[in-house]
Design a protein around this motif. Structure first.
Motif, PDB file in Angstrom:
ATOM      1  N   TRP A 284     -12.430  -1.904  -1.356  1.00 37.84           N
ATOM      2  CA  TRP A 284     -12.476  -2.670  -0.099  1.00 37.84           C
ATOM      3  C   TRP A 284     -11.081  -2.952   0.451  1.00 37.84           C
ATOM      4  O   TRP A 284     -10.938  -3.516   1.532  1.00 37.84           O
ATOM      5  N   MET A 285     -10.044  -2.613  -0.290  1.00 34.52           N
ATOM      6  CA  MET A 285      -8.675  -3.010   0.056  1.00 34.52           C
ATOM      7  C   MET A 285      -7.903  -1.871   0.722  1.00 34.52           C
ATOM      8  O   MET A 285      -8.318  -0.711   0.703  1.00 34.52           O
ATOM      9  N   ASP A 286      -6.752  -2.227   1.285  1.00 29.53           N
ATOM     10  CA  ASP A 286      -5.771  -1.236   1.725  1.00 29.53           C
ATOM     11  C   ASP A 286      -5.064  -0.754   0.465  1.00 29.53           C
ATOM     12  O   ASP A 286      -4.066  -1.313   0.030  1.00 29.53           O
ATOM     13  N   ARG A 287      -5.611   0.274  -0.137  1.00 25.13           N
ATOM     14  CA  ARG A 287      -5.223   0.638  -1.498  1.00 25.13           C
ATOM     15  C   ARG A 287      -3.753   1.046  -1.630  1.00 25.13           C
ATOM     16  O   ARG A 287      -3.070   0.642  -2.577  1.00 25.13           O
ATOM     17  N   SER A 288      -3.261   1.839  -0.687  1.00 25.67           N
ATOM     18  CA  SER A 288      -1.855   2.267  -0.772  1.00 25.67           C
ATOM     19  C   SER A 288      -0.912   1.075  -0.672  1.00 25.67           C
ATOM     20  O   SER A 288       0.082   0.980  -1.414  1.00 25.67           O
ATOM     21  N   LEU A 289      -1.216   0.171   0.240  1.00 26.06           N
ATOM     22  CA  LEU A 289      -0.397  -1.033   0.390  1.00 26.06           C
ATOM     23  C   LEU A 289      -0.423  -1.858  -0.881  1.00 26.06           C
ATOM     24  O   LEU A 289       0.631  -2.333  -1.343  1.00 26.06           O
ATOM     25  N   ILE A 290      -1.573  -2.049  -1.470  1.00 31.47           N
ATOM     26  CA  ILE A 290      -1.700  -2.864  -2.674  1.00 31.47           C
ATOM     27  C   ILE A 290      -0.950  -2.233  -3.837  1.00 31.47           C
ATOM     28  O   ILE A 290      -0.269  -2.934  -4.603  1.00 31.47           O
ATOM     29  N   ILE A 291      -1.040  -0.932  -3.988  1.00 29.47           N
ATOM     30  CA  ILE A 291      -0.319  -0.264  -5.075  1.00 29.47           C
ATOM     31  C   ILE A 291       1.187  -0.444  -4.906  1.00 29.47           C
ATOM     32  O   ILE A 291       1.907  -0.776  -5.863  1.00 29.47           O
ATOM     33  N   ASP A 292       1.698  -0.257  -3.702  1.00 28.57           N
ATOM     34  CA  ASP A 292       3.136  -0.405  -3.460  1.00 28.57           C
ATOM     35  C   ASP A 292       3.607  -1.834  -3.717  1.00 28.57           C
ATOM     36  O   ASP A 292       4.642  -2.064  -4.356  1.00 28.57           O
ATOM     37  N   ARG A 293       2.848  -2.811  -3.222  1.00 34.40           N
ATOM     38  CA  ARG A 293       3.233  -4.205  -3.417  1.00 34.40           C
ATOM     39  C   ARG A 293       3.142  -4.608  -4.883  1.00 34.40           C
ATOM     40  O   ARG A 293       3.968  -5.374  -5.382  1.00 34.40           O
TER      41      ARG A 293
ATOM     42  N   ALA B 253     -23.010  -1.628   3.609  1.00 30.55           N
ATOM     43  CA  ALA B 253     -21.923  -2.394   2.993  1.00 30.55           C
ATOM     44  C   ALA B 253     -21.841  -3.707   3.747  1.00 30.55           C
ATOM     45  O   ALA B 253     -21.055  -3.865   4.679  1.00 30.55           O
ATOM     46  N   GLY B 254     -22.697  -4.650   3.373  1.00 29.08           N
ATOM     47  CA  GLY B 254     -22.804  -5.875   4.145  1.00 29.08           C
ATOM     48  C   GLY B 254     -23.274  -5.548   5.545  1.00 29.08           C
ATOM     49  O   GLY B 254     -24.290  -4.885   5.738  1.00 29.08           O
ATOM     50  N   GLN B 255     -22.518  -5.986   6.535  1.00 28.71           N
ATOM     51  CA  GLN B 255     -22.838  -5.678   7.932  1.00 28.71           C
ATOM     52  C   GLN B 255     -22.194  -4.373   8.397  1.00 28.71           C
ATOM     53  O   GLN B 255     -22.173  -4.071   9.586  1.00 28.71           O
ATOM     54  N   GLY B 256     -21.671  -3.604   7.449  1.00 29.08           N
ATOM     55  CA  GLY B 256     -21.080  -2.311   7.782  1.00 29.08           C
ATOM     56  C   GLY B 256     -21.732  -1.190   6.988  1.00 29.08           C
ATOM     57  O   GLY B 256     -22.822  -1.342   6.442  1.00 29.08           O
ATOM     58  N   TRP B 257     -21.044  -0.054   6.936  1.00 32.48           N
ATOM     59  CA  TRP B 257     -21.531   1.110   6.204  1.00 32.48           C
ATOM     60  C   TRP B 257     -20.538   1.465   5.114  1.00 32.48           C
ATOM     61  O   TRP B 257     -19.326   1.348   5.296  1.00 32.48           O
ATOM     62  N   TRP B 258     -21.062   1.928   4.003  1.00 30.85           N
ATOM     63  CA  TRP B 258     -20.214   2.355   2.892  1.00 30.85           C
ATOM     64  C   TRP B 258     -19.454   3.628   3.251  1.00 30.85           C
ATOM     65  O   TRP B 258     -19.993   4.548   3.863  1.00 30.85           O
ATOM     66  N   VAL B 259     -18.174   3.673   2.856  1.00 32.12           N
ATOM     67  CA  VAL B 259     -17.354   4.870   3.001  1.00 32.12           C
ATOM     68  C   VAL B 259     -16.718   5.169   1.652  1.00 32.12           C
ATOM     69  O   VAL B 259     -16.052   4.306   1.068  1.00 32.12           O
ATOM     70  N   ASP B 260     -16.929   6.357   1.117  1.00 28.28           N
ATOM     71  CA  ASP B 260     -16.345   6.718  -0.175  1.00 28.28           C
ATOM     72  C   ASP B 260     -14.825   6.676  -0.106  1.00 28.28           C
ATOM     73  O   ASP B 260     -14.235   7.166   0.871  1.00 28.28           O
ATOM     74  N   PRO B 261     -14.171   6.101  -1.124  1.00 24.14           N
ATOM     75  CA  PRO B 261     -12.708   6.078  -1.138  1.00 24.14           C
ATOM     76  C   PRO B 261     -12.131   7.491  -1.122  1.00 24.14           C
ATOM     77  O   PRO B 261     -12.543   8.341  -1.909  1.00 24.14           O
ATOM     78  N   ASP B 262     -11.219   7.724  -0.220  1.00 23.63           N
ATOM     79  CA  ASP B 262     -10.612   9.040  -0.088  1.00 23.63           C
ATOM     80  C   ASP B 262      -9.128   8.866   0.234  1.00 23.63           C
ATOM     81  O   ASP B 262      -8.787   8.274   1.259  1.00 23.63           O
ATOM     82  N   PRO B 263      -8.235   9.352  -0.643  1.00 25.73           N
ATOM     83  CA  PRO B 263      -8.513  10.042  -1.900  1.00 25.73           C
ATOM     84  C   PRO B 263      -8.959   9.072  -2.990  1.00 25.73           C
ATOM     85  O   PRO B 263      -8.895   7.854  -2.799  1.00 25.73           O
ATOM     86  N   PRO B 264      -9.383   9.597  -4.144  1.00 26.61           N
ATOM     87  CA  PRO B 264      -9.799   8.722  -5.244  1.00 26.61           C
ATOM     88  C   PRO B 264      -8.653   7.820  -5.719  1.00 26.61           C
ATOM     89  O   PRO B 264      -7.477   8.116  -5.495  1.00 26.61           O
ATOM     90  N   HIS B 265      -9.018   6.734  -6.383  1.00 25.53           N
ATOM     91  CA  HIS B 265      -8.017   5.800  -6.899  1.00 25.53           C
ATOM     92  C   HIS B 265      -6.975   6.519  -7.756  1.00 25.53           C
ATOM     93  O   HIS B 265      -5.773   6.237  -7.661  1.00 25.53           O
ATOM     94  N   GLU B 266      -7.456   7.434  -8.607  1.00 29.43           N
ATOM     95  CA  GLU B 266      -6.550   8.115  -9.538  1.00 29.43           C
ATOM     96  C   GLU B 266      -5.462   8.875  -8.800  1.00 29.43           C
ATOM     97  O   GLU B 266      -4.294   8.886  -9.232  1.00 29.43           O
ATOM     98  N   GLU B 267      -5.838   9.508  -7.699  1.00 22.87           N
ATOM     99  CA  GLU B 267      -4.868  10.290  -6.940  1.00 22.87           C
ATOM    100  C   GLU B 267      -3.829   9.392  -6.286  1.00 22.87           C
ATOM    101  O   GLU B 267      -2.618   9.702  -6.283  1.00 22.87           O
ATOM    102  N   LEU B 268      -4.253   8.268  -5.740  1.00 19.10           N
ATOM    103  CA  LEU B 268      -3.298   7.335  -5.131  1.00 19.10           C
ATOM    104  C   LEU B 268      -2.325   6.811  -6.164  1.00 19.10           C
ATOM    105  O   LEU B 268      -1.119   6.690  -5.893  1.00 19.10           O
TER     106      LEU B 268
END
Length: 269
Positions: free
Chosen positions: A122-131, A177-192
């Motif tokens: 659910w997060m901004d994954r690249s931003l979270i990894i960098d921070r 996804a609650g009031q939205g729609w699910w979107v598969d993480p792309d790229p996968p966590h491992e790749e990020l």
């Protein structure tokens, strides 16, 4: 409906699911926490930052391995459940903060470990990894925990496919996804994580037993963003009756024990 992306995330994503999340979401096995503790030499010192902490599953389990634990989540009802559990356990070293992971604000090198469970997508994954890299002390790490196999949307097991068919009959073929729609993480966590500044990746794994009953299955479904109890309005009993019928058609005893897997993907600084 809109996509449930970090820019549109709000606390209604799990509206009404919080109490079910506490009691019915599969828990990470103690063996997985032990392997994380061994890998990062957790010895009761330093600080843990648990992002998207939800009801406090990880923060509470690891509280005795740190001097202080900070749990962040944007959902006040999730944090209310977390605080209630902390009070019951007598946990005094945890601070709960109502904010998103993207809003974390701390000096560099503040934490020995940063953990994220099933909320990472659910997060901004690249931003979270960098921070996270900046927030961690040398020798610390970012650990992404997950459980695998319980979700009927990703399972090929016949009884779960039959359960999913019931969900789709009621809510449609597209995953919510609650009031939205699910979107598969792309790229996968491992790749990020592989692309990041973290110098080493380690995967810890452990198996655990998941006991399915009619109550635990319905409770699990209601704990998810794709099957919130509010989706069914006054027809919840009818939905639950159909779920019960399908489950009993596979397991007439009303009980089934399944072996699932939990994992922790760790990036070391």
């Amino acid at each position: 409906m809109t996509h449930a992306t970090p820019s549109t995330f709000n606390s209604t994503l799990f509206d009404g699911a919080q109490q079910y999340y506490v009691h019915y979401r599969p828990k990470y096995p103690p063996e997985l926490y032990d392997r994380i503790a061994q890998g990062f030499n957790l010895n009761g010192k330093g600080k843990l930052l648990d992002l998207g902490c939800g009801t406090g599953l990880i923060a509470l389990a690891l509280r005795d391995r740190f001097e202080q634990v900070i749990g962040l989540d944007p959902d006040p009802e999730m944090l209310k459940q977390a605080q209630q559990q902390a009070d019951e356990l007598g946990a005094k070293n945890i601070i709960w903060l109502e904010r998103s992971a993207e809003q974390v604000n701390a000096p560099p090198n503040s934490f020995k470990l940063i953990t994220i469970g099933r909320a990472f997508h659910w997060m901004d994954r690249s931003l979270i990894i960098d921070r996270s890299y900046d927030l961690l002390e040398t020798g610390g790490g970012l650990v992404l925990l997950a459980t695998h196999g319980e979700d009927p949307w990703t399972s090929q097991i016949p009884w779960k496919q039959d359960i999913l068919a019931v969900v789709k009959q009621w809510l449609g073929d597209r995953r919510r996804a609650g009031q939205g729609w699910w979107v598969d993480p792309d790229p996968p966590h491992e790749e990020l994580l592989r692309r990041s500044a973290f110098s080493l990746q380690v995967l810890y794994e452990a198996e655990f037993e998941q006991i399915w009953t009619i109550d635990s299955l319905i409770g699990y479904l209601y704990s998810t963003a794709f099957c919130l109890p509010s989706f069914f309005g006054d027809h919840r009993q009818s939905f639950e009756a159909e779920i019960q019928k399908v489950f009993l058609s596979h397991y007439p005893s009303g009980n089934h024990v399944e072996i699932l897997k939990a994992s922790a993907l760790a990036g070391m600084k």
